[in-house]
Design a protein around this motif. Structure first.
Motif, PDB file in Angstrom:
ATOM      1  N   CYS A   1       0.835  -1.197   0.000  1.00 17.62           N
ATOM      2  CA  CYS A   1       0.000   0.000   0.000  1.00 17.62           C
ATOM      3  C   CYS A   1       0.872   1.251   0.000  1.00 17.62           C
ATOM      4  O   CYS A   1       1.755   1.406   0.835  1.00 17.62           O
ATOM      5  CB  CYS A   1      -0.919  -0.006   1.218  1.00 17.62           C
ATOM      6  N   ARG A   2       0.619   2.142  -0.943  1.00 14.28           N
ATOM      7  CA  ARG A   2       1.404   3.365  -1.065  1.00 14.28           C
ATOM      8  C   ARG A   2       0.557   4.616  -0.790  1.00 14.28           C
ATOM      9  O   ARG A   2       1.002   5.717  -1.029  1.00 14.28           O
ATOM     10  CB  ARG A   2       2.021   3.445  -2.454  1.00 14.28           C
ATOM     11  N   ASP A   3      -0.641   4.422  -0.281  1.00 11.36           N
ATOM     12  CA  ASP A   3      -1.487   5.562   0.034  1.00 11.36           C
ATOM     13  C   ASP A   3      -1.010   6.227   1.321  1.00 11.36           C
ATOM     14  O   ASP A   3      -0.174   5.680   2.049  1.00 11.36           O
ATOM     15  CB  ASP A   3      -2.950   5.121   0.150  1.00 11.36           C
ATOM     16  N   SER A   4      -1.552   7.394   1.617  1.00 11.29           N
ATOM     17  CA  SER A   4      -1.139   8.159   2.798  1.00 11.29           C
ATOM     18  C   SER A   4      -1.506   7.417   4.084  1.00 11.29           C
ATOM     19  O   SER A   4      -2.403   6.570   4.108  1.00 11.29           O
ATOM     20  CB  SER A   4      -1.798   9.534   2.787  1.00 11.29           C
ATOM     21  N   LYS A   5      -0.803   7.773   5.143  1.00 11.25           N
ATOM     22  CA  LYS A   5      -1.069   7.167   6.444  1.00 11.25           C
ATOM     23  C   LYS A   5      -2.508   7.429   6.880  1.00 11.25           C
ATOM     24  O   LYS A   5      -3.183   6.543   7.395  1.00 11.25           O
ATOM     25  CB  LYS A   5      -0.082   7.714   7.466  1.00 11.25           C
ATOM     26  N   SER A   6      -2.995   8.636   6.626  1.00  7.45           N
ATOM     27  CA  SER A   6      -4.375   8.957   7.026  1.00  7.45           C
ATOM     28  C   SER A   6      -5.383   8.116   6.233  1.00  7.45           C
ATOM     29  O   SER A   6      -6.394   7.675   6.787  1.00  7.45           O
ATOM     30  CB  SER A   6      -4.659  10.452   6.868  1.00  7.45           C
ATOM     31  N   TRP A   7      -5.107   7.871   4.941  1.00 13.09           N
ATOM     32  CA  TRP A   7      -6.003   7.025   4.156  1.00 13.09           C
ATOM     33  C   TRP A   7      -6.002   5.604   4.701  1.00 13.09           C
ATOM     34  O   TRP A   7      -7.050   4.979   4.856  1.00 13.09           O
ATOM     35  CB  TRP A   7      -5.601   7.019   2.681  1.00 13.09           C
TER      36      TRP A   7
ATOM     37  N   GLU B   1      -5.338   4.614   7.720  1.00 11.40           N
ATOM     38  CA  GLU B   1      -6.045   4.583   9.005  1.00 11.40           C
ATOM     39  C   GLU B   1      -7.555   4.587   8.780  1.00 11.40           C
ATOM     40  O   GLU B   1      -8.281   3.818   9.398  1.00 11.40           O
ATOM     41  CB  GLU B   1      -5.634   5.774   9.870  1.00 11.40           C
TER      42      GLU B   1
ATOM     43  N   ARG C   1      -0.812  -3.889   5.235  1.00 11.30           N
ATOM     44  CA  ARG C   1      -0.380  -3.072   4.096  1.00 11.30           C
ATOM     45  C   ARG C   1       0.664  -3.767   3.229  1.00 11.30           C
ATOM     46  O   ARG C   1       1.006  -3.280   2.166  1.00 11.30           O
ATOM     47  CB  ARG C   1       0.128  -1.725   4.582  1.00 11.30           C
TER      48      ARG C   1
END
Length: 105
Positions: free
Chosen positions: A5-11, A13, A24
């Motif tokens: 997973c390379r999406d943002s940490k907030s995404w 979460e 991830r």
């Protein structure tokens, strides 16, 4: 497809990625229902249909991403996809001997 997973940490979460069995550290596939919205889908959430019907794929925006299909029924991505993801399309080597072995079995 991304190997992890390379999406943002907030995404991650918000999507509760770390609560998944494989978290991830699994492939994430880009899925789209229209050309303007893509969704990252973890591999463990994908389902394989009981029967595969490649002729059933009919998406209004497919021509934005694919030239068409090759003789094996696999989609041929437009030039920009391999460039964007820095990966060439994986091709399985064709071995006519394999087809002969299947006929003999």
């Amino acid at each position: 497809m991304d190997l992890v997973c390379r999406d943002s940490k907030s995404w991650m979460e918000g999507a509760k990625i770390d609560k998944l069995t494989r978290g991830r550290d699994q492939p994430f596939y880009q899925s789209s229902h229209d050309i303007s919205h893509f969704l990252a889908v973890p591999e463990e959430n994908l389902l394989v249909p009981e029967t595969q019907d490649k002729d059933a794929f009919d998406h209004l925006y497919a021509f934005f991403l694919f030239y068409g299909m090759d003789g094996a029924g696999d989609f041929i991505p437009i030039k920009q996809l391999p460039e964007k993801y820095n990966q060439l399309r994986h091709e399985l080597p064709h071995n006519p001997q394999d087809e002969d072995d299947e006929k003999d079995a």
